[in-house]
Design an enzyme around this catalytic site. Sequence first.
Site, PDB file in Angstrom:
ATOM      1  N   HIS A  57      29.457  77.621  62.920  1.00  0.00           N
ATOM      2  CA  HIS A  57      29.439  76.523  63.889  1.00  0.00           C
ATOM      3  C   HIS A  57      29.294  75.182  63.189  1.00  0.00           C
ATOM      4  O   HIS A  57      28.600  75.059  62.176  1.00  0.00           O
ATOM      5  CB  HIS A  57      28.349  76.737  64.943  1.00  0.00           C
ATOM      6  CG  HIS A  57      26.935  76.544  64.500  1.00  0.00           C
ATOM      7  ND1 HIS A  57      26.298  75.315  64.541  1.00  0.00           N
ATOM      8  CD2 HIS A  57      26.003  77.409  64.033  1.00  0.00           C
ATOM      9  CE1 HIS A  57      25.049  75.442  64.128  1.00  0.00           C
ATOM     10  NE2 HIS A  57      24.842  76.703  63.801  1.00  0.00           N
TER      11      HIS A  57
ATOM     12  N   ASP B 158      22.017  73.470  58.757  1.00  0.00           N
ATOM     13  CA  ASP B 158      22.349  74.199  59.994  1.00  0.00           C
ATOM     14  C   ASP B 158      23.280  73.369  60.862  1.00  0.00           C
ATOM     15  O   ASP B 158      22.824  72.561  61.653  1.00  0.00           O
ATOM     16  CB  ASP B 158      21.052  74.516  60.746  1.00  0.00           C
ATOM     17  CG  ASP B 158      21.272  75.395  61.965  1.00  0.00           C
ATOM     18  OD1 ASP B 158      22.394  75.907  62.147  1.00  0.00           O
ATOM     19  OD2 ASP B 158      20.320  75.559  62.731  1.00  0.00           O
TER      20      ASP B 158
ATOM     21  N   GLU C 218      27.174  75.930  69.462  1.00  0.00           N
ATOM     22  CA  GLU C 218      26.332  77.090  69.141  1.00  0.00           C
ATOM     23  C   GLU C 218      24.882  76.817  69.467  1.00  0.00           C
ATOM     24  O   GLU C 218      24.163  77.701  69.966  1.00  0.00           O
ATOM     25  CB  GLU C 218      26.487  77.430  67.657  1.00  0.00           C
ATOM     26  CG  GLU C 218      25.816  78.735  67.225  1.00  0.00           C
ATOM     27  CD  GLU C 218      24.366  78.575  66.772  1.00  0.00           C
ATOM     28  OE1 GLU C 218      23.709  79.594  66.510  1.00  0.00           O
ATOM     29  OE2 GLU C 218      23.896  77.425  66.693  1.00  0.00           O
ATOM     30  N   GLU C 219      24.436  75.599  69.178  1.00  0.00           N
ATOM     31  CA  GLU C 219      23.012  75.296  69.303  1.00  0.00           C
ATOM     32  C   GLU C 219      22.511  75.373  70.743  1.00  0.00           C
ATOM     33  O   GLU C 219      21.328  75.638  70.977  1.00  0.00           O
ATOM     34  CB  GLU C 219      22.712  73.920  68.709  1.00  0.00           C
ATOM     35  CG  GLU C 219      22.957  73.803  67.211  1.00  0.00           C
ATOM     36  CD  GLU C 219      21.995  74.633  66.376  1.00  0.00           C
ATOM     37  OE1 GLU C 219      21.171  75.371  66.944  1.00  0.00           O
ATOM     38  OE2 GLU C 219      22.078  74.541  65.136  1.00  0.00           O
TER      39      GLU C 219
ATOM     40  N   ASP D   4      25.781  81.202  59.063  1.00  0.00           N
ATOM     41  CA  ASP D   4      24.921  80.258  59.782  1.00  0.00           C
ATOM     42  C   ASP D   4      23.729  79.950  58.882  1.00  0.00           C
ATOM     43  O   ASP D   4      22.696  80.607  58.943  1.00  0.00           O
ATOM     44  CB  ASP D   4      24.470  80.868  61.111  1.00  0.00           C
ATOM     45  CG  ASP D   4      23.896  79.830  62.059  1.00  0.00           C
ATOM     46  OD1 ASP D   4      23.675  78.684  61.619  1.00  0.00           O
ATOM     47  OD2 ASP D   4      23.655  80.158  63.235  1.00  0.00           O
TER      48      ASP D   4
ATOM     49  N   HIS E 248      16.313  72.151  62.424  1.00  0.00           N
ATOM     50  CA  HIS E 248      16.504  71.405  63.675  1.00  0.00           C
ATOM     51  C   HIS E 248      15.758  70.075  63.704  1.00  0.00           C
ATOM     52  O   HIS E 248      15.426  69.554  64.767  1.00  0.00           O
ATOM     53  CB  HIS E 248      16.120  72.258  64.883  1.00  0.00           C
ATOM     54  CG  HIS E 248      17.047  73.389  65.132  1.00  0.00           C
ATOM     55  ND1 HIS E 248      16.941  74.223  66.224  1.00  0.00           N
ATOM     56  CD2 HIS E 248      18.120  73.851  64.435  1.00  0.00           C
ATOM     57  CE1 HIS E 248      17.894  75.141  66.182  1.00  0.00           C
ATOM     58  NE2 HIS E 248      18.614  74.936  65.099  1.00  0.00           N
TER      59      HIS E 248
END
Length: 711
Positions: A362, A372, A409-410, A437, A521
Amino acid sequence: MFRSRTQALAALTASAVSLSLTLSALPATAAPAPVAGNGPIPGFTEANAKWQRQYEKAFSSVPSPEVARDLDAELSREPGLATTGGDWRRVQRIVKHFRSYGLKPEIKTYYAYLSMPKRVEVEMTAPDRRTLPVKEKKQPWQKHYDDVIPGHNGLSPSGDVRGEVVYANYGRPEDFALLEKRGISVEGKIVLARYGAVFRGVKPREAAKHGAKGVLIYSDPADDGFTKGEVYPKGPWRAPDGIQRGSIAQIQLAAGDPQTPGWPAVKGAHRIPPSEAPMLKGLVPTTPISYGAAEPLLRALKGAEVPKEWQGGLPFPYRFGPGGTKVHLDLENTFEVRPLWDVIVRVPGSEHPEQEVIVGAHHDSWTYGSSDNLSGTENVLQIGRGLGALLKKGWRPKRTIVLATWDGEEYGLFGSTEYAEQRAGQLRNAVAYVNMDGAGGSHFGPATTPALDQSVIDATKEVRWPGTDGTLYEAWKKQNDGETPIDRIGGGSDFQAFFQRYGVPAMDLGSSTPGSSGQYHCACDDYYWMSNFGDPTWEYHTAMSRLTGIAALRLANADVVALGYRPYAAETAQYLADFAEEQRKRLGSVVVDVSRSVKQAKAWQEAAQALQARAKEALRDGDTDAFRRLNAKIMQTERDLLTDAGLPGRPWYKHQVYAPGLDTGYATQRLPALYDALFVDEDVAAAKEYEARLYRSLRAATRTLSPRGGG
């Protein structure tokens, strides 16, 4: 967020044989050279294995650390939150690079229902009044910082709530059970829980079940902060202001656009009301905060001290509450259907263009996303660059290779799921899905269906691992006390729809660096973090590009696809025996008899062993007709393990051997239908019916692999 050559290759000219010599050499600063293996390759004839190794060598000479570094500097220059302008510009950059490699990318647009934070306010109202920060402080090198969203839990309901605070450790079912046992109610309270142990969406679900008004989730320094080492920007670990964003959509129940569960979210698609969407049910207003913001809340809590396993890393005793601390949580999240964009490249196969090997990662991110998951996206691009170099020399894969970078995706695996749902019919011919990922660190960690274990192991033997004198295989063993641990596919990334809904064999190839969880994140997941702490030489990125490319090339070119079902059957038999033992432990006796399924799993194992013998004979003889028959059987077998009925209470999931755990979200639940029906729903009749479905599936898998069965 927590991978055959036959007549087509023989027909190539001598100029193609010299391909590896004509491709540009790696610069002196590049990652360690690929391993030049000469031995046999499982699934290939002896002659075609030699051809394959030539192409693997040629492919492996293309990915480079310099390209990885430059891609990350470019793609992470601004945040790439799904459906935003930064995301669209990132998509355009990805398309530009694929085109520069001589490939033909396509942008596929889907439409997903999601949230954006309009107002996020967290205020401590007792014993002191203070406004808590909801976004990290800007670092001098960070551009477009105004486009970094504040702390946000995607798909959280809006709400303006006030209440006393209760600390609930990780917010797991067992944590709420302990609170209840201690006589501590969260009814009408605001729960403060720390990240970790389970998927974040489990925490507000459990809080809502127990009557909480809202939830604050923070990252405790015991898990990824200063107790581990230096914090960002001096080190890789989470700083006091670091906030872990992330979706709380109930991906244990379904994945993809919440309003179109099971069908593609194209323009004009039928949409169910949000109130009926399984992914959105049972939640309360929830937002993430930093441990710096959580500290005064925890420090002021009254009540009994928590047990030692609940104590975090802040320098004072944690207490349960309530009492002492009150909070005002004011969230206004806007919900709407917004476009998102997958980027798809198809490299058509020369012999079986209808059969596909899909490689995906992603490209969306909560903030800058260097780890990420631009690490995965950049590896897909490097694979595309390598394939483009081969194509310019006249090479073609035997089967079609699809390269994909997914959007959304998130929020809940949106882009990959909608693509899979739109192509459900074509996925019957998918050989495998390979996912990345987080794929740019020193510690390798794969997850697969058991049928692909050996493929992963074999590929790791072909790649030099940076910082060592040997292969990734050797480094992997050294990092794990001589073992090569492979997890089973669970939840939390883009493999879910392919594997757990459509039965496409899947592998997830990842690598991380100690400290990787510190930027997860957070606004600190940026180029600075990656170039200083994650992979400063960009050599691990390059090695992962080589590994994934080789794994995909072998799946695409094998004479007989190397999917091994003998160990898969043996594992399934053990899972069934474990299920019977779990019944004795929990219920005192076996109430759902699985003995016939155990026997059938063993018959499946025997059929798989016999098929391996037939494949070995066909490869020795170069029997192309046998290759076709064997591959049809091999490709069907994983699909045999699906059930049209879906799992109890979550029909979107159809795989009977593996699914995300209902109470974990990410971790793998083995035999999910049996465990859910008997131990969650406490429905013996339903559990017996699901045992019958599993038995029929195991019989089908056995027939498929038998000489006269299946394709």
